[in-house]
Design a protein around this motif. Structure first.
Motif, PDB file in Angstrom:
ATOM      1  N   GLN A   1       0.836  -1.184  -0.312  1.00 59.78           N
ATOM      2  CA  GLN A   1      -0.407  -0.113  -0.277  1.00 59.78           C
ATOM      3  C   GLN A   1       1.067   1.255  -0.087  1.00 59.78           C
ATOM      4  O   GLN A   1       0.572   2.231  -0.656  1.00 59.78           O
ATOM      5  CB  GLN A   1      -1.212  -0.231   0.972  1.00 59.78           C
ATOM      6  N   GLU A   2       1.809   0.958   0.284  1.00 54.65           N
ATOM      7  CA  GLU A   2       3.143   2.659   1.161  1.00 54.65           C
ATOM      8  C   GLU A   2       3.560   2.842  -0.827  1.00 54.65           C
ATOM      9  O   GLU A   2       3.622   3.754  -1.045  1.00 54.65           O
ATOM     10  CB  GLU A   2       3.470   2.664   1.815  1.00 54.65           C
ATOM     11  N   LEU A   3       3.809   1.305  -1.141  1.00 59.31           N
ATOM     12  CA  LEU A   3       4.258   1.452  -2.651  1.00 59.31           C
ATOM     13  C   LEU A   3       3.405   1.982  -3.641  1.00 59.31           C
ATOM     14  O   LEU A   3       4.129   2.982  -4.411  1.00 59.31           O
ATOM     15  CB  LEU A   3       5.579   0.431  -3.282  1.00 59.31           C
ATOM     16  N   SER A   4       1.820   1.691  -3.513  1.00 59.55           N
ATOM     17  CA  SER A   4       1.247   2.147  -4.287  1.00 59.55           C
ATOM     18  C   SER A   4       0.705   3.535  -4.479  1.00 59.55           C
ATOM     19  O   SER A   4       0.646   5.000  -5.190  1.00 59.55           O
ATOM     20  CB  SER A   4      -0.280   1.402  -4.267  1.00 59.55           C
ATOM     21  N   ASP A   5       0.484   3.896  -2.700  1.00 62.42           N
ATOM     22  CA  ASP A   5       0.250   5.023  -2.587  1.00 62.42           C
ATOM     23  C   ASP A   5       1.422   6.242  -3.317  1.00 62.42           C
ATOM     24  O   ASP A   5       2.167   7.255  -3.778  1.00 62.42           O
ATOM     25  CB  ASP A   5       0.427   5.952  -1.071  1.00 62.42           C
ATOM     26  N   ARG A   6       3.169   5.574  -2.868  1.00 69.05           N
ATOM     27  CA  ARG A   6       4.324   6.527  -3.819  1.00 69.05           C
ATOM     28  C   ARG A   6       4.348   6.496  -5.049  1.00 69.05           C
ATOM     29  O   ARG A   6       4.432   8.030  -6.003  1.00 69.05           O
ATOM     30  CB  ARG A   6       5.212   5.772  -2.701  1.00 69.05           C
TER      31      ARG A   6
ATOM     32  N   GLY B   1       7.419 -14.947 -10.176  1.00 66.41           N
ATOM     33  CA  GLY B   1       8.859 -14.807  -8.803  1.00 66.41           C
ATOM     34  C   GLY B   1       9.029 -14.000  -8.129  1.00 66.41           C
ATOM     35  O   GLY B   1       9.435 -12.701  -8.108  1.00 66.41           O
ATOM     36  N   PHE B   2       7.815 -13.317  -7.416  1.00 61.00           N
ATOM     37  CA  PHE B   2       7.494 -12.021  -6.573  1.00 61.00           C
ATOM     38  C   PHE B   2       8.613 -12.445  -5.077  1.00 61.00           C
ATOM     39  O   PHE B   2       8.527 -13.996  -4.817  1.00 61.00           O
ATOM     40  CB  PHE B   2       6.262 -12.069  -6.307  1.00 61.00           C
ATOM     41  N   ASP B   3       9.751 -11.782  -5.499  1.00 55.07           N
ATOM     42  CA  ASP B   3      10.064 -11.562  -4.387  1.00 55.07           C
ATOM     43  C   ASP B   3      10.231 -10.422  -2.572  1.00 55.07           C
ATOM     44  O   ASP B   3      10.344  -9.578  -2.591  1.00 55.07           O
ATOM     45  CB  ASP B   3      12.023 -11.394  -4.584  1.00 55.07           C
ATOM     46  N   ALA B   4       9.301 -11.306  -1.804  1.00 55.96           N
ATOM     47  CA  ALA B   4       9.063 -10.206  -0.950  1.00 55.96           C
ATOM     48  C   ALA B   4       9.712  -9.987  -0.433  1.00 55.96           C
ATOM     49  O   ALA B   4      10.151  -8.666   0.815  1.00 55.96           O
ATOM     50  CB  ALA B   4       7.976 -10.912   0.222  1.00 55.96           C
ATOM     51  N   GLY B   5      11.407 -10.743  -0.391  1.00 53.14           N
ATOM     52  CA  GLY B   5      12.680  -9.772   0.880  1.00 53.14           C
ATOM     53  C   GLY B   5      13.517  -8.638   0.347  1.00 53.14           C
ATOM     54  O   GLY B   5      13.699  -8.348   1.153  1.00 53.14           O
ATOM     55  N   LYS B   6      13.490  -8.354  -0.831  1.00 49.14           N
ATOM     56  CA  LYS B   6      13.550  -7.459  -1.852  1.00 49.14           C
ATOM     57  C   LYS B   6      12.184  -6.166  -1.515  1.00 49.14           C
ATOM     58  O   LYS B   6      12.861  -5.034  -1.865  1.00 49.14           O
ATOM     59  CB  LYS B   6      13.593  -7.737  -3.030  1.00 49.14           C
ATOM     60  N   LEU B   7      11.180  -6.122  -0.222  1.00 49.01           N
ATOM     61  CA  LEU B   7      10.476  -4.938  -0.400  1.00 49.01           C
ATOM     62  C   LEU B   7      11.117  -3.611   0.194  1.00 49.01           C
ATOM     63  O   LEU B   7      10.923  -2.769  -0.087  1.00 49.01           O
ATOM     64  CB  LEU B   7       9.142  -5.415   0.059  1.00 49.01           C
ATOM     65  N   GLU B   8      11.699  -4.569   1.209  1.00 40.71           N
ATOM     66  CA  GLU B   8      11.977  -3.224   1.971  1.00 40.71           C
ATOM     67  C   GLU B   8      13.408  -2.329   2.023  1.00 40.71           C
ATOM     68  O   GLU B   8      13.150  -1.312   2.277  1.00 40.71           O
ATOM     69  CB  GLU B   8      12.682  -4.125   3.744  1.00 40.71           C
ATOM     70  N   GLY B   9      14.073  -3.403   0.761  1.00 43.30           N
ATOM     71  CA  GLY B   9      14.698  -2.216   0.110  1.00 43.30           C
ATOM     72  C   GLY B   9      14.459  -0.974  -0.967  1.00 43.30           C
ATOM     73  O   GLY B   9      14.972   0.061  -1.032  1.00 43.30           O
ATOM     74  N   LEU B  10      12.588  -1.095  -1.063  1.00 44.28           N
ATOM     75  CA  LEU B  10      12.305  -0.645  -2.149  1.00 44.28           C
ATOM     76  C   LEU B  10      11.117   1.136  -1.067  1.00 44.28           C
ATOM     77  O   LEU B  10      11.212   1.547  -1.353  1.00 44.28           O
ATOM     78  CB  LEU B  10      10.838  -0.835  -2.462  1.00 44.28           C
ATOM     79  N   LEU B  11      11.750   0.622  -0.286  1.00 48.96           N
ATOM     80  CA  LEU B  11      10.867   1.802   0.908  1.00 48.96           C
ATOM     81  C   LEU B  11      11.990   2.758   1.485  1.00 48.96           C
ATOM     82  O   LEU B  11      12.893   2.531   1.640  1.00 48.96           O
ATOM     83  CB  LEU B  11      10.133   1.105   2.036  1.00 48.96           C
TER      84      LEU B  11
END
Length: 474
Positions: A414-419, A464-474
């Motif tokens: 949600q935070e990423l889509s808001d961005r 191929g979704f990698d949830a572990g990489k989400l933190e790096g996008l924030l």
């Protein structure tokens, strides 16, 4: 046995429901006329009586409850749709019937025991009309067969109307072949381009009301336990059903209980195409509103109160289901065997009190907040299933529900889509879309599908979704 109380429209009071036979509980609910997609208001009676069906099965046993909901597949609206589209009536009704079944399945409705189509019971309709004419409750005129309303002294009892007042206060079609303005059509002639069947009164087709009387008699008998439908059907449809059924069958009643759900509004206004607030169940599903959310919103209001569909209620329902999903997905609980739960007595009691679904949902919140053990969760799941809300939590069968689960498991989305939404809005002003492109590329890199429309931005995990990489996008 659990005592069930239901509001009986006929008596205008809540009564203890005592079936004619506990071994054979019988319910009939008026179904759709199949010529188009079911709108959101059409879903309300389906969900209401699905809950009653589930409750009766729980109390009396699945094998002891028979639920009939018909399809009207011969009607002037269908004829008109065929004429304007150039398609055959059979093709239209087959397609729209399947649409209806698919959409109602999405909102969690079980299929009834029987789903008769009107065209399959023409012979029974003709036989009932012949019986009415033989008993002088009906007559033939100019290719029509009509019911003599004044021959049934209790006409108007269900709706609380007086025949003379109805004539004085309403515009009633007065055809030359009618003996009385209130008489209604049982059979009418068909032209060469309209569907028709041979009858003692010539080639024609049935009136609307006779359909349900004939199908109910054939599948449930002369007198059965519950007849349901929307409040808009109380008069004249249900009133006419009672009159012709009682007169043809020689009974004092058609059904012991008559139940009617109130109508639906959208944002406080009557739903209509002219106001731009008319939408179908399929419209909502395609907009990403899960069927579980639609059902939850419907159940949040008691069936005898007007239902107001609002965006706020939809959002609240989605948040609640998302919260419950988190509960089911924590610590691998979703993968544990939760089939041995028992529905909560407080929720059962709420449903047994005239289908108080709003109170039942309040009880569900309490159960969720108090769930500490695997058995608590099993009981919570069993209770959800009784309301038709829990079947898909551990199946992932619904694509739209899976999206709710994704949001629940990965709140970062949600935070990423808001961005991205903010970047997109700024780009619309500056005409510089470089930041939008950069974010999209980064999201795609971690396996997110980026969906952008006039309604906003949505990020959906894909292959191929990698949830572990989400933190790096924030």
């Amino acid at each position: 046995m659990i005592e069930i109380k239901l509001y009986n429209t006929k008596s205008r009071k809540k009564e203890v429901f005592e079936p004619i036979s506990a071994e054979d509980v019988r319910m009939y609910v008026c179904g759709p006329t199949v010529y188009d997609r079911a709108h959101i208001g059409n879903a309300r009676p389906v969900i209401v009586f699905d809950v009653l069906f589930r409750l009766l099965r729980h109390v009396c046993g699945e094998k002891h409850v028979t639920y009939v909901r018909n399809f009207t597949d011969v009607d002037d609206k269908i004829n008109a749709r065929a004429a304007e589209s150039g398609r055959s009536i059979g093709e239209i009704t087959a397609e729209t019937t399947q649409w209806y079944l698919e959409d109602m399945a999405e909102v969690g409705a079980l299929e009834p025991t029987h789903m008769p189509r009107a065209t399959g019971y023409i012979g029974e309709m003709i036989a009932m009309i012949e019986a009415l004419i033989a008993k002088d409750h009906a007559y033939a005129a100019e290719g029509h067969a009509l019911f003599r309303v004044r021959s049934y002294e209790n006409y108007g009892a269900l709706s609380g109307r007086d025949v003379d007042d109805m004539i004085a206060g309403a515009r009633v079609e007065v055809a030359p072949y009618k003996e009385d303005p209130m008489d209604f059509v049982l059979w009418k002639p068909s032209s060469e381009d309209q569907p028709g069947w041979d009858s003692p009164w010539g080639r024609g087709r049935p009136g609307w009301h006779i359909e349900c009387s004939a199908m109910a008699k054939a599948l449930l008998g002369d007198v059965f336990d519950i007849h349901g439908g929307g409040l808009d059907l109380q008069f004249p449809h249900h009133e006419d059903e009672i009159a012709q059924s009682c007169c043809a069958n020689g009974t004092e009643e058609m059904a012991r209980f008559w139940m009617h759900n109130e109508m639906l509004q959208v944002e406080g206004k009557k739903m209509s195409k002219s106001l731009g607030n008319f939408f179908t169940v399929r419209d909502l599903l395609e907009q990403g509103v899960p069927g579980e959310v639609i059902r939850f919103v419907m159940l949040s209001t008691h069936y005898r109160k007007p239902m107001d569909w609002t965006e706020k209620k939809r959002e609240e329902a989605e948040r609640t289901l998302r919260k419950w999903t988190v509960g089911f997905t924590r610590d691998g609980l979703i993968n544990k065997r939760l089939a041995d739960g028992v529905p909560d007595k407080g929720v059962i009691d709420a449903l047994a009190d005239d289908l108080n679904t709003s109170l039942a949902i309040t009880k569900l919140h309490e159960l969720f907040n108090g769930a500490k053990t695997d058995q608590n969760w099993a009981n919570f799941k069993a209770t959800l299933s009784l309301l038709g809300l829990g079947e898909r939590y551990n199946l992932g069968a619904s694509k739209t529900f899976t999206r709710i689960m994704d949001k629940a498991r990965f709140p970062e989305l949600q935070e990423l889509s808001d961005r991205l939404s903010r970047a997109r809005k700024a780009a619309m002003q500056s005409k510089d879309f470089s930041e939008v492109d950069r974010l999209k590329a980064a999201f795609i890199e971690v396996g997110l599908e980026v969906r952008m429309s006039k309604d906003g931005v949505e990020l959906v995990p894909s292959a191929g979704f990698d949830a572990g990489k989400l933190e790096g996008l924030l």
